[in-house]
Enzyme design. Sequence first.
Site, PDB file in Angstrom:
ATOM      1  N   CYS A   2       0.941  -1.315  -0.176  1.00  0.00           N
ATOM      2  CA  CYS A   2      -0.192  -0.232  -0.160  1.00  0.00           C
ATOM      3  C   CYS A   2       0.724   0.884   0.328  1.00  0.00           C
ATOM      4  O   CYS A   2       2.217   1.401   0.346  1.00  0.00           O
ATOM      5  CB  CYS A   2      -1.084   0.274   1.189  1.00  0.00           C
ATOM      6  N   ARG A  27       3.983  -0.598  -4.903  1.00  0.00           N
ATOM      7  CA  ARG A  27       4.055  -0.977  -3.170  1.00  0.00           C
ATOM      8  C   ARG A  27       2.614  -1.771  -3.125  1.00  0.00           C
ATOM      9  O   ARG A  27       2.458  -2.695  -2.304  1.00  0.00           O
ATOM     10  CB  ARG A  27       4.247   0.308  -2.517  1.00  0.00           C
ATOM     11  N   TRP A  75      -2.498  -2.635  -1.459  1.00  0.00           N
ATOM     12  CA  TRP A  75      -2.281  -4.109  -1.709  1.00  0.00           C
ATOM     13  C   TRP A  75      -3.000  -4.968  -0.601  1.00  0.00           C
ATOM     14  O   TRP A  75      -2.676  -4.495   0.818  1.00  0.00           O
ATOM     15  CB  TRP A  75      -0.595  -4.360  -1.265  1.00  0.00           C
ATOM     16  N   ASN A 101      -2.173   2.710   5.353  1.00  0.00           N
ATOM     17  CA  ASN A 101      -1.111   1.503   5.012  1.00  0.00           C
ATOM     18  C   ASN A 101      -0.789   0.669   6.741  1.00  0.00           C
ATOM     19  O   ASN A 101      -0.519   1.565   7.042  1.00  0.00           O
ATOM     20  CB  ASN A 101       0.763   1.836   4.754  1.00  0.00           C
ATOM     21  N   GLY A 102      -1.457  -0.523   5.964  1.00  0.00           N
ATOM     22  CA  GLY A 102      -0.757  -0.860   7.516  1.00  0.00           C
ATOM     23  C   GLY A 102      -1.785  -1.828   7.573  1.00  0.00           C
ATOM     24  O   GLY A 102      -2.903  -2.562   7.063  1.00  0.00           O
ATOM     25  N   GLU A 488      18.259 -17.561  -5.331  1.00  0.00           N
ATOM     26  CA  GLU A 488      17.724 -16.443  -5.933  1.00  0.00           C
ATOM     27  C   GLU A 488      16.907 -16.473  -7.194  1.00  0.00           C
ATOM     28  O   GLU A 488      16.340 -15.865  -7.426  1.00  0.00           O
ATOM     29  CB  GLU A 488      19.124 -15.660  -5.677  1.00  0.00           C
ATOM     30  N   LYS A 492      13.563 -14.981  -8.874  1.00  0.00           N
ATOM     31  CA  LYS A 492      13.382 -14.840  -9.845  1.00  0.00           C
ATOM     32  C   LYS A 492      12.192 -14.835 -11.160  1.00  0.00           C
ATOM     33  O   LYS A 492      11.361 -14.579 -11.240  1.00  0.00           O
ATOM     34  CB  LYS A 492      14.700 -14.041 -10.947  1.00  0.00           C
ATOM     35  N   GLU A 495       8.977 -15.630  -9.596  1.00  0.00           N
ATOM     36  CA  GLU A 495       8.261 -14.090  -9.182  1.00  0.00           C
ATOM     37  C   GLU A 495       7.519 -13.870 -10.663  1.00  0.00           C
ATOM     38  O   GLU A 495       5.995 -13.179 -10.101  1.00  0.00           O
ATOM     39  CB  GLU A 495       8.909 -13.503  -7.991  1.00  0.00           C
ATOM     40  N   HIS A 511      18.684 -36.725  -2.398  1.00  0.00           N
ATOM     41  CA  HIS A 511      17.465 -37.524  -1.534  1.00  0.00           C
ATOM     42  C   HIS A 511      16.128 -37.074  -1.084  1.00  0.00           C
ATOM     43  O   HIS A 511      15.014 -36.882  -0.436  1.00  0.00           O
ATOM     44  CB  HIS A 511      17.864 -36.353  -0.001  1.00  0.00           C
ATOM     45  N   LYS A 610       6.157  -3.904  -3.416  1.00  0.00           N
ATOM     46  CA  LYS A 610       7.651  -4.549  -3.181  1.00  0.00           C
ATOM     47  C   LYS A 610       7.241  -4.650  -1.564  1.00  0.00           C
ATOM     48  O   LYS A 610       9.005  -4.854  -1.350  1.00  0.00           O
ATOM     49  CB  LYS A 610       8.382  -2.831  -4.100  1.00  0.00           C
TER      50      LYS A 610
HETATM   51  C1  G6P Z   1       9.023  -8.680  -0.777  1.00  0.00           C
HETATM   52  C2  G6P Z   1       9.677  -8.469  -2.368  1.00  0.00           C
HETATM   53  C3  G6P Z   1      11.178  -8.893  -2.180  1.00  0.00           C
HETATM   54  C4  G6P Z   1      12.162  -9.000  -1.343  1.00  0.00           C
HETATM   55  C5  G6P Z   1      11.593  -9.168  -0.015  1.00  0.00           C
HETATM   56  C6  G6P Z   1      12.267  -8.546   1.340  1.00  0.00           C
HETATM   57  O1  G6P Z   1       8.514  -9.808  -0.598  1.00  0.00           O
HETATM   58  O2  G6P Z   1       8.637  -8.579  -2.988  1.00  0.00           O
HETATM   59  O3  G6P Z   1      12.109  -8.727  -3.412  1.00  0.00           O
HETATM   60  O4  G6P Z   1      13.128  -9.511  -1.417  1.00  0.00           O
HETATM   61  O5  G6P Z   1      10.159  -8.428   0.040  1.00  0.00           O
HETATM   62  O6  G6P Z   1      11.903  -6.935   1.593  1.00  0.00           O
HETATM   63  P1  G6P Z   1      13.132  -6.337   1.809  1.00  0.00           P
HETATM   64  O7  G6P Z   1      12.583  -5.170   2.042  1.00  0.00           O
HETATM   65  O8  G6P Z   1      13.313  -7.063   3.197  1.00  0.00           O
HETATM   66  O9  G6P Z   1      14.358  -6.718   0.939  1.00  0.00           O
END
Ligand code: G6P
Length: 615
Positions: A2, A27, A75, A101-102, A488, A492, A495, A511, A610
């Site tokens: 948000c 956001r 969001w 927001n929250g 990672e 990617k 996501e 395993h 984000k």
């Molecule tokens: C969200 C984002 C990720 C990020 C994670 C942690 O899930 O989509 O890309 O890695 O939060 O965020 P931060 O800002 O704490 O690194």
Amino acid sequence: MCGIVGYIGKREAYPILIQGLHRLEYRGYDSSGVAMISTKGELNIYKSKGKVDALEHYASDKDLSGTIGIAHTRWATHGEPNDTNAHPHYSQSKRLALVHNGTIENYTVLKVALLKHGYTFVSETDTEVVVQLIEYIRDTNHCSLFDAVKEATRQIVGAYAIAVIDKENPDQIIVARQSSPLVIGVGEDEYFIASDATPIIEYTNKVVYLNDGEVAIVNRGEPLHVFDAQGESKDCIDITELRMSIEELEKGGYPHFMLKEIFEQPKTLADCISGRISSDGKRVVLSGVVMNKEKFLNAHRIIIAACGTSWHAGLIGKHLIEDFCRIPVEVEYASEFRYRNPVVTEHDILIALSQSGETADTLAALELAKKKGAFVFGICNVIGSSIPRATHSGCYIHVGPEIGVASTKAFTGQVTVLAMLALLVGQMKGTVSDETLHRVASDLRRVPKLIKDIFKMDSQIQDLAKIFTYAHNFLYLGRGYNYPAALEGALKLKEISYIHAEGYPAAEMKHGTIALIDNEMPTVVIAIKDNVYEKTVSNIQQVKARGGRVLAIVTEGDEIVSKMADYIIEVPEIAECLTPLLTSIPLQLLAYYIAVIKGRNVDQPRNLAKSVTVE
Ligand code: G6P
């Protein structure tokens, strides 16, 4: 998670609010809305499900006049994304409008009480409860909007950043913050309100970060009044000067922020290293560490708390710190750590690793460790965000604003800072030789150039993306320093392409996961020349023996894996501990191009945000 925007001043509010929403769309992007007090004195709210473009379309034929307004991009947490649940929300009398927001934890209790007082609710959100509560308090206590907000913040439990306007007072916005970020931009006779500085920077670089528990009165043409958590008016308000530029917030000719951010990495890593490694590669300086030398020298243990991509960077940090400093490191999912009653002592250091500096779980993990006496150190990107402000010390990764929801340049920035921290602490402790420090630090300085070399394979990676787009499942394998890089890489892809992908330690595959291998499921293997190279080679053979298709990331000039794998991508040779900085680049590009071919919304993938400022 948000985004909030607000404006009060001499200009028309609507364009500023909409532009701000676009900047904050990373956001949350399931619905958005604006509330403005028009020149006729009406309080108009326009809301729409979907992206900010949908709101603009919806509002295009409405009265958009007014020099005061608040806006929101959502969001969803409480209530599905639809026009009704979108913010802003009116109070019962439609005199007040509020954005939030929250999450409000006790909203059901408050709602029941308000229902008894005759209040009705149109949405399923926790937010509507807040605006109704404020109106109820104001009407029963006959107090000002400010006093009503203050009292409401005493009654609500949870996380919030809110902005409220009152139709009867078009010269005022009241804002409050608890555990969700809120920034006030200070212009010439005008104020800008936002969840972070990105909507503000094109108008002013002077900002005030609200602290937890603070409430502010933002009056048109008057000085800002901020009240601390005790309700005392603050005589001295900290105004921070931002150094962010507007170009950093634009796509700069790239089709997506994610691609721009991938290609920015040579520059962002050069910025990250700048002034921290001496030109002869013999000294590393991170002032946040140097100033707290004793803490690092005496640490019995380091705990890295993080979420998502940052957690993966933390795993690489564990290897680095244990290798160079001989300090045991635990890497914790912040969300688990905070609810576990973990053993933490005053001899521990907790590193809160976070791009945004706002992730609710990481912030809570940090507070918990602080309460238990640990020294808390932040490694963040967003300057002035909540985590850096809550830690004892820290350092920024300095990679500039990251807008694409899938983190790329922040990941490599975090690994770079962790590498510098490990070298520095290792040198202070005497656990790393001058020769090693020199070799690794010099290699770190070469990383930007080596990443540029990897970009020469961009079209080759695009071709590979075409070949692999058919797959419904992917396996990513790596070992040692590159096991987190495999995690990672898989994240990617998941996501942004919505293809299921699993990251695994290469040897652990046998395993269980090996049962999945067939010619339908591609395996991406990071098989660079490291201390487990031969073992990884035999893991590749195991995959091939079962009919699997292999795409291998190999060290330039590799002759063994290149004969076994179906496809290879070469990365230049570098100190083993820095290889994830290179191997992660083709994996970022591969995920990006696959997602583009699949027609996904790369910068705003479904269901993601984000910065996750809720639990
Ligand atoms: C969200 C984002 C990720 C990020 C994670 C942690 O899930 O989509 O890309 O890695 O939060 O965020 P931060 O800002 O704490 O690194």
